[in-house]
Design an enzyme around this catalytic site. Sequence first.
Site, PDB file in Angstrom:
ATOM      1  N   TYR A   1     -26.961   9.707   3.712  1.00  0.00           N
ATOM      2  CA  TYR A   1     -27.265   8.596   4.618  1.00  0.00           C
ATOM      3  C   TYR A   1     -26.317   8.681   5.809  1.00  0.00           C
ATOM      4  O   TYR A   1     -25.230   9.252   5.718  1.00  0.00           O
ATOM      5  CB  TYR A   1     -27.124   7.240   3.917  1.00  0.00           C
ATOM      6  CG  TYR A   1     -25.850   7.050   3.119  1.00  0.00           C
ATOM      7  CD1 TYR A   1     -24.633   6.760   3.736  1.00  0.00           C
ATOM      8  CD2 TYR A   1     -25.870   7.139   1.728  1.00  0.00           C
ATOM      9  CE1 TYR A   1     -23.480   6.574   3.002  1.00  0.00           C
ATOM     10  CE2 TYR A   1     -24.711   6.962   0.986  1.00  0.00           C
ATOM     11  CZ  TYR A   1     -23.523   6.671   1.622  1.00  0.00           C
ATOM     12  OH  TYR A   1     -22.370   6.490   0.895  1.00  0.00           O
TER      13      TYR A   1
ATOM     14  N   GLU B   1       0.841  -1.193   0.000  1.00  0.00           N
ATOM     15  CA  GLU B   1       0.000   0.000   0.000  1.00  0.00           C
ATOM     16  C   GLU B   1       0.879   1.246   0.000  1.00  0.00           C
ATOM     17  O   GLU B   1       1.838   1.343   0.761  1.00  0.00           O
ATOM     18  CB  GLU B   1      -0.909  -0.009   1.228  1.00  0.00           C
ATOM     19  CG  GLU B   1      -1.563   1.308   1.605  1.00  0.00           C
ATOM     20  CD  GLU B   1      -2.404   1.909   0.480  1.00  0.00           C
ATOM     21  OE1 GLU B   1      -2.410   3.140   0.354  1.00  0.00           O
ATOM     22  OE2 GLU B   1      -3.045   1.124  -0.276  1.00  0.00           O
ATOM     23  N   GLN B   2       0.553   2.208  -0.878  1.00  0.00           N
ATOM     24  CA  GLN B   2       1.404   3.382  -1.015  1.00  0.00           C
ATOM     25  C   GLN B   2       1.317   4.337   0.173  1.00  0.00           C
ATOM     26  O   GLN B   2       2.283   5.034   0.479  1.00  0.00           O
ATOM     27  CB  GLN B   2       1.086   4.124  -2.304  1.00  0.00           C
ATOM     28  CG  GLN B   2      -0.274   4.770  -2.352  1.00  0.00           C
ATOM     29  CD  GLN B   2      -0.465   5.580  -3.631  1.00  0.00           C
ATOM     30  OE1 GLN B   2       0.457   5.767  -4.427  1.00  0.00           O
ATOM     31  NE2 GLN B   2      -1.673   6.068  -3.839  1.00  0.00           N
TER      32      GLN B   2
ATOM     33  N   ASP C   1     -11.456  -1.046  -9.011  1.00  0.00           N
ATOM     34  CA  ASP C   1     -11.394   0.119  -9.896  1.00  0.00           C
ATOM     35  C   ASP C   1     -10.275   0.027 -10.923  1.00  0.00           C
ATOM     36  O   ASP C   1     -10.359   0.658 -11.982  1.00  0.00           O
ATOM     37  CB  ASP C   1     -11.220   1.399  -9.080  1.00  0.00           C
ATOM     38  CG  ASP C   1     -12.501   1.849  -8.400  1.00  0.00           C
ATOM     39  OD1 ASP C   1     -13.567   1.301  -8.720  1.00  0.00           O
ATOM     40  OD2 ASP C   1     -12.429   2.747  -7.549  1.00  0.00           O
TER      41      ASP C   1
ATOM     42  N   ARG D   1     -16.014   4.590   4.953  1.00  0.00           N
ATOM     43  CA  ARG D   1     -15.083   3.680   4.276  1.00  0.00           C
ATOM     44  C   ARG D   1     -13.997   3.182   5.232  1.00  0.00           C
ATOM     45  O   ARG D   1     -13.572   2.017   5.155  1.00  0.00           O
ATOM     46  CB  ARG D   1     -14.446   4.393   3.075  1.00  0.00           C
ATOM     47  CG  ARG D   1     -13.547   3.508   2.219  1.00  0.00           C
ATOM     48  CD  ARG D   1     -13.119   4.244   0.958  1.00  0.00           C
ATOM     49  NE  ARG D   1     -14.249   4.486   0.087  1.00  0.00           N
ATOM     50  CZ  ARG D   1     -14.619   3.666  -0.895  1.00  0.00           C
ATOM     51  NH1 ARG D   1     -13.949   2.553  -1.111  1.00  0.00           N
ATOM     52  NH2 ARG D   1     -15.652   3.945  -1.665  1.00  0.00           N
TER      53      ARG D   1
END
Length: 404
Positions: free
Chosen positions: A219, A38-39, A297, A113
């Site tokens: 929401y 992970e960067q 993605d 998230r």
Amino acid sequence: MTASTTAPPRIAVLGGGVGGLATAGFLRRAGLPSTVYEQAPRRTEVGAGVVVAPNAARQLRRLKVLDVFRERAVRLDTGWEFRRWQDGTVLSSEDLSAACERLYGEHTYTAHRADLLTALMSSVPDDSVRHGHECIGLDHKGDALRLHFTHGRQAEADVVIGADGVHSVVRGTLFGTSPATYSGLCAFRALVPAERAPRFARRPAQTLWIGPDHHLVHYPVSAGALVNLVAVAPAGDFTVESWAATATVAEFLAEFDGWDQRLTDLISAAGTPGRWALLDRAPLSRWSEGRVTLLGDAAHPMLPFLAQGAAQAIEDAAALARCLAVGIDDPPAALRRYEQLRLPRTTRLQSASRDRAHSNHLPDGTEQQARDKAYARQDPLVANRWVYAYDPDAELGDSEAAQE
């Protein structure tokens, strides 16, 4: 996992977001260790809200992280509540508390998230995630794949999974730079503390306000402590595709001038909004090359109008792990099987997401009135059965799934 006389391959997952962590978790569950690169230098609470529909919740349960996820997620009672822009008239609404589990065996949730990432991380050993590793290239070294990172660091792997997002280095290495089409739209996002949000926005509901050239979704997230806003508006000459780009509340409000006062009050309570251009990309015809493949993605970036981006990355992860588990002696064939399984579904979702933009943004008039009448007659959960009922296990077949 099928028996094999060979040692398990070294699997590198590039990207520690939703897709990358879900992949590492499902691989581990299948008995296949992996390393996530992970960067970002450390874990942070990046991003904003995410919808976890039944098709994604089903996979979180299978990964045995659904209970952790539900500690901070909000279970929705109401979903696809479409409201008219001018006065908030409800055009259509779905009682998720009554129908969702009955139809699909799972509920629908909303979450920050970061809370989804925390749940996924609980399925992955801490020492298998390498932060501060920004991949800048990929090549071959004999029979192995060699990863190049900033600061001169390198690593070798036998299988590489590019879960490195919309600007994927892995996709660029395999297939060149994907040309993006300017959609003419941009998105605003913001989080509003619950104590500053109007009561209607604090309900466990996913609400979509639709009007001419614009729409806004809100929401609750973070166990109800925050209200997430995502709005889409004409972009003008704004073309920055970055979650780091920001706007002002005044700019956000200007886009919704004349809309229902309750909605503009909600926007007024936001902090510094994010703003990014929505660039559209045509579906790829291939995701894999040899022992390298794409996921999430990186493989199928889609416009956000069906709220399925994270869900599709999680589905990808589940399917990829299954394919590798039963085909570990021939990774290239396993990756081709994964691609053949997933590509038709994600291509269809990319197209459906694109089409939804037109429907959401109709100007007042004959076509808008026909749309509103159709919304009043439709059952969104049933209409989207093809989205929510999907299960990678069913696609793979019981015999393959049983070999995990």
